[in-house]
Motif scaffolding. Structure first.
Motif, PDB file in Angstrom:
ATOM      1  N   LEU A 297      -2.032  16.542   5.456  1.00 19.75           N
ATOM      2  CA  LEU A 297      -3.250  15.802   5.107  1.00 19.75           C
ATOM      3  C   LEU A 297      -4.430  16.493   5.766  1.00 19.75           C
ATOM      4  CD1 LEU A 297      -2.185  12.040   5.508  1.00 19.75           C
ATOM      5  CD2 LEU A 297      -2.858  13.176   3.372  1.00 19.75           C
TER       6      LEU A 297
ATOM      7  N   ASP B 228     -13.104  10.915   4.897  1.00 19.52           N
ATOM      8  CA  ASP B 228     -12.341  11.327   6.096  1.00 19.52           C
ATOM      9  C   ASP B 228     -12.811  12.691   6.603  1.00 19.52           C
ATOM     10  OD1 ASP B 228     -11.157  13.279   4.460  1.00 19.52           O
ATOM     11  OD2 ASP B 228      -9.178  12.336   4.427  1.00 19.52           O
TER      12      ASP B 228
ATOM     13  N   VAL C 138      -8.759  13.132   9.822  1.00 22.51           N
ATOM     14  CA  VAL C 138      -7.676  12.295   9.289  1.00 22.51           C
ATOM     15  C   VAL C 138      -7.045  11.688  10.530  1.00 22.51           C
ATOM     16  CG1 VAL C 138      -5.548  12.278   7.947  1.00 22.51           C
ATOM     17  CG2 VAL C 138      -7.338  13.920   7.395  1.00 22.51           C
TER      18      VAL C 138
ATOM     19  N   ILE D  26      -7.366   4.423   4.569  1.00 23.28           N
ATOM     20  CA  ILE D  26      -7.083   5.217   3.371  1.00 23.28           C
ATOM     21  C   ILE D  26      -5.582   5.201   3.092  1.00 23.28           C
ATOM     22  CG2 ILE D  26      -7.300   7.522   2.331  1.00 23.28           C
ATOM     23  CD1 ILE D  26      -9.782   7.945   4.069  1.00 23.28           C
ATOM     24  N   HIS D  27      -5.252   5.140   1.806  1.00 25.38           N
ATOM     25  CA  HIS D  27      -3.849   5.096   1.393  1.00 25.38           C
ATOM     26  C   HIS D  27      -3.516   6.338   0.573  1.00 25.38           C
ATOM     27  CE1 HIS D  27      -0.934   3.668  -1.909  1.00 25.38           C
ATOM     28  NE2 HIS D  27      -0.200   3.897  -0.834  1.00 25.38           N
ATOM     29  N   VAL D  28      -2.375   6.975   0.874  1.00 27.82           N
ATOM     30  CA  VAL D  28      -1.839   8.029   0.001  1.00 27.82           C
ATOM     31  C   VAL D  28      -0.344   7.776  -0.131  1.00 27.82           C
ATOM     32  CG1 VAL D  28      -3.459   9.896   0.534  1.00 27.82           C
ATOM     33  CG2 VAL D  28      -1.454   9.597   1.965  1.00 27.82           C
TER      34      VAL D  28
ATOM     35  N   SER E 247      -3.446  11.594  -4.531  1.00 25.95           N
ATOM     36  CA  SER E 247      -4.863  11.558  -4.180  1.00 25.95           C
ATOM     37  C   SER E 247      -5.092  10.364  -3.249  1.00 25.95           C
ATOM     38  CB  SER E 247      -5.718  11.475  -5.440  1.00 25.95           C
ATOM     39  OG  SER E 247      -5.373  10.315  -6.138  1.00 25.95           O
ATOM     40  N   LYS E 248      -6.200  10.410  -2.542  1.00 24.72           N
ATOM     41  CA  LYS E 248      -6.479   9.420  -1.497  1.00 24.72           C
ATOM     42  C   LYS E 248      -7.221   8.216  -2.079  1.00 24.72           C
ATOM     43  CE  LYS E 248      -6.744  13.084   1.964  1.00 24.72           C
ATOM     44  NZ  LYS E 248      -7.598  13.854   2.884  1.00 24.72           N
TER      45      LYS E 248
END
Ligand code: FRU
Length: 754
Positions: free
Chosen positions: A68, A75, A79, A117-119, A129-130
């Motif tokens: 990431l 971000d 991160v 943020i989720h991935v 994608s974020k």
């Protein structure tokens, strides 16, 4: 050369800076550990990303790269820390995207963006994608801009998340969110407690035996003599309903922060922390060597009789214990090792190099202090315990983890002894020491060279128009196969100080092979080999090795350290000619045997390199008795043994230490012979495009599978035939993929493709 202070059992960055462990989980057969990573800047000046490591056994870790990057506006300045939530076919990750606005801000009440943020990922490496789940405007009004480090889990079908935070009036707290799915997390309540600092980082909420704990890292608690001795703390409250009680520190040593817990497939709750702390005044001399920090060993958490958490090193560590002996007086031990002590007198001391742990019954003070400069600014840490029941010290190349009274107290610290061999002494107790030998690495010795592959196949050498360079050399290919499958491998050779040498190092590094022990010389160039193939299978080689750098590799350059973690040492015959490299093989084999590693030999005949074929035969027979595993091809059998029939050849081949003979038969598969009998495996039928390096891929993948099934040298003799069959099948499947693609290492599949 590999720098000193490199750890054996601890996760550390290949280079650059590491801090918090992130995204701990078990998924698809692997333990995954992510970590805060700033490659290229050992002091940590550059933005944080997520580095990634995997392991199948929690002992042997393999670095997989940055997964990431700080690459979206939300971000762009880091991160930051976060967690993983594995489910059936993918992992969901949640982390904090850090943003520092440009301008004149205090960065507490203004100027800092903290986005959840989720991935997601199907394999732990490739990321979707974020998606931004929460921004500053979504947090409760009482929060400052310091909100971070999401930890997400599912409880009775409900998604829950905790976030660490600082309120506008400078109090640390943890925010709890709940929702029916990831996208609908809503703020529920806030956990806080009086006099517990201005900021709580890295929260975690979990149960052990039905008892709930809230772990977090408070900042801003005044330092004390026996408590809160570090600049920032890390510990847990017991949670009953909304009530938090009995704060307890996780670790009383110098270097511990930002732990995270997760569950192993067998249900154990495991904890890994950062063996470091932000903003502490002490230093780490590894900065000069280009890297800094490591993570703690994974610890198993259980519930103690007093309702507190016990932390003990993962039980997997016990499998590494070798040569346990009683400590009497002063002795010297090679790191890593473990000391166990009990039956304590009134005054106890245990010394590991310049670190001393002492306890006396009269005042109950247990102290960890440095008697020389090995602490690099670390002085003393203390706890008070009225009785001392057990003491277990795990010492790695630059760390000590001290488990006291069955894990009720732990002290973790970095230390920097000059050498791997350190002085130890325990007084006032009965104590033993055991080596901790992690033999997870395939070490290959011999030639690494540039193969020049012809632009067209099926023609004579003089008809080839042009050749393209590719990294090769059988031992190097074997390393490539082992590493591409996720294993650790190391190449021992010498290259010329020339651009071809650089190409080889680069390609091996990219395949995950440890090149830190490769030597470079100006005395000779990197070896080159030009090859052509006619359509009836005849290969013509032209080698540039008169001499080449690898041949001049001196036996004195082979060290114990290169083979300290060796699972198997592999070699071939190309480098057994009459030059220093042959004696280097001898030296490596002697050390490997002493260390208890498997020795694997694939003669891999190259007649054009030998003016005298008898000399080749003689040297092969000189080395066969020293190996445990001998791989030969059906085409080589007659030259080596004088028999065209394997049944007649076998009694000749089982000489000296030979325990397994593997006969490869190209597209017809392979057989494996041991004292217990024979197993065969047929190859999947495929259309071969290029068989370069197929035999090397075969033995590399065979050894990888053998290790993954837990077979070491000591169990080779009575390794069940079913296990050998599994290894053969695996190696055949590996080769079937490899021959359908061009080249050697580039053609080898990764584990996921099999
Ligand atoms: C803890 C911490 C976290 C943050 C991360 C940034 O050490 O400050 O709160 O997410 O490090 O690297």
């Amino acid at each position: 050369m590999k720098g000193k202070w490199r750890q054996n059992l601890h996760i550390e960055p290949p280079e650059g800076w590491m801090n918090d462990p992130n995204g701990l989980c078990f998924f698809d057969g692997f333990y995954h550990v992510y970590f805060q990573y700033s490659p290229g800047t050992p002091r940590g000046e550059s933005v944080r990303r997520w580095g990634h490591c995997v392991s199948t056994d929690l002992l042997s870790w393999k670095y997989k790269g940055v997964v990431l990057d700080a690459d979206i506006p939300e971000d762009r300045d880091g991160v930051f820390s976060g967690c993983a939530l594995p489910s059936g076919d993918h992992i969901d990750f949640f982390y904090t995207g850090n943003v520092m606005e440009e301008g004149d801000y205090d960065y507490v009440l203004e100027g800092r963006g903290a986005n959840v943020i989720h991935v997601s990922s199907p394999d732990g490496s490739s990321m979707s994608s974020k998606k931004i789940l929460l921004r500053n405007s979504d947090y409760p009004d009482f929060c400052s801009c310091h909100v971070r480090d999401p930890k997400v889990w599912i409880e009775n079908g409900i998604f829950k998340m905790v976030l660490g935070a600082r309120t506008k009036d400078d109090k640390g707290c943890v925010l709890l969110y709940e929702g029916s799915d990831i996208a609908s997390l809503e703020y529920k309540k806030c956990f806080s407690a009086p006099d517990m600092g201005f900021m709580w980082e890295c929260p975690d909420l979990f149960e052990i035996d039905g008892k709930k704990f809230l772990a977090f890292c408070p900042q801003g608690i005044p330092q004390g003599e026996f408590k809160y001795q570090n600049l920032f703390q890390s510990g847990y409250f017991t949670v009953e309903g909304d009530k938090l009680s009995d704060f307890e520190e996780f670790d009383y040593g110098f270097d511990f922060y930002a732990p995270q817990t997760f569950t192993a497939p067998d249900g154990r709750r495991l904890l890994i922390g950062w063996m470091g702390i932000g903003d502490e005044s002490y230093t780490n001399p590894t900065i000069e060597l280009g890297w800094q920090h490591c993570l703690t060993l994974p610890r198993e958490l259980t519930l103690g009789d007093d309702g507190k958490i016990l932390q003990n090193p993962i039980r997997e560590l016990d499998s590494l214990k070798k040569n346990t002996k009683t400590i009497e007086g002063e002795t010297w031990e090679g790191l890593p090792f473990e000391i166990n002590a009990s039956d304590f007198a009134d005054n106890v001391s245990a010394c590991v190099s310049g670190a001393e742990i002492s306890w006396n019954r009269s005042d109950g003070v247990l102290s960890l202090h440095f008697t020389n400069g090995e602490g690099f600014g670390r002085s003393e840490r203390k706890i008070k315990i009225s009785s001392l029941e057990s003491l277990r010290i795990i010492a790695d190349a630059s760390s000590l983890e001290i488990y006291i009274n069955g894990g009720r107290y732990v002290m973790g610290t970095r230390f920097y002894p000059e050498h791997r061999q350190v002085k130890i002494a325990v007084n006032g107790a009965s104590a033993s020491v055991s080596r901790l030998r992690l033999n997870d690495t395939l070490v290959a010795i011999g030639e690494a060279l540039i193969d020049f592959i012809p632009d067209k196949q099926g023609c004579e050498f003089h008809e080839v128009g042009s050749f393209s360079p590719a990294t090769g050399g059988a031992p190097a290919n074997v390393c490539g196969a082992f590493s591409k499958l996720g294993g650790k491998s190391r190449m021992i050779t010498q290259l010329g100080k020339d651009p071809f040498g650089d190409v080889i190092t680069r390609t091996l590094n990219e395949a995950g092979v440890d090149t830190s022990y490769i030597s470079y010389t100006t005395e000779a160039n990197t070896a080159l080999a030009f090859v052509s193939h006619t359509s009836d299978g005849k290969s013509t080689y032209s080698f540039y090795r008169n001499p080449s750098a690898d041949m001049l590799f001196e036996p004195s350059e082979v060290t114990e350290e290169m083979l300290g973690d060796c699972y198997a040492l592999h070699f071939c015959s190309v480098s057994l000619g009459d030059f220093p490299m042959k004696d280097a093989h001898r030296a490596a084999i002697t050390i490997a045997r002493r260390q208890g590693a498997i020795v694997s030999f694939d003669p891999n005949l190259r007649f054009m390199l030998w003016d005298d074929r008898d000399a080749l035969k003689r040297v092969i027979w000189e080395f066969i008795p020293d190996c445990d595993i001998l791989k030969i091809s059906d085409e080589e059998l007659e030259f080596i043994t004088g028999c065209s029939d394997i049944d007649q050849a076998l009694p000749l081949l089982f000489v000296g230490g030979v325990k397994l003979v593997i006969l490869t038969k190209g597209k017809d598969g392979a057989d494996c012979y041991s004292a217990l009998g024979t197993v065969s495996s047929v190859s999947p039928s495929v259309v071969a495009v290029d068989t370069t390096g197929a035999g090397d891929g075969f033995i590399g993948s065979f050894l990888w599978k053998l290790r993954s099934l837990g077979i070491g040298k000591e169990s080779l003799d009575d390794c069940p035939l079913s296990v050998l069959k599994e290894c053969l099948d695996f190696a055949n499947r590996f080769c079937a993929v490899s021959v359908q693609r061009k080249g050697a290492i580039p053609s080898y599949p990764e584990l996921g493709e099999l």
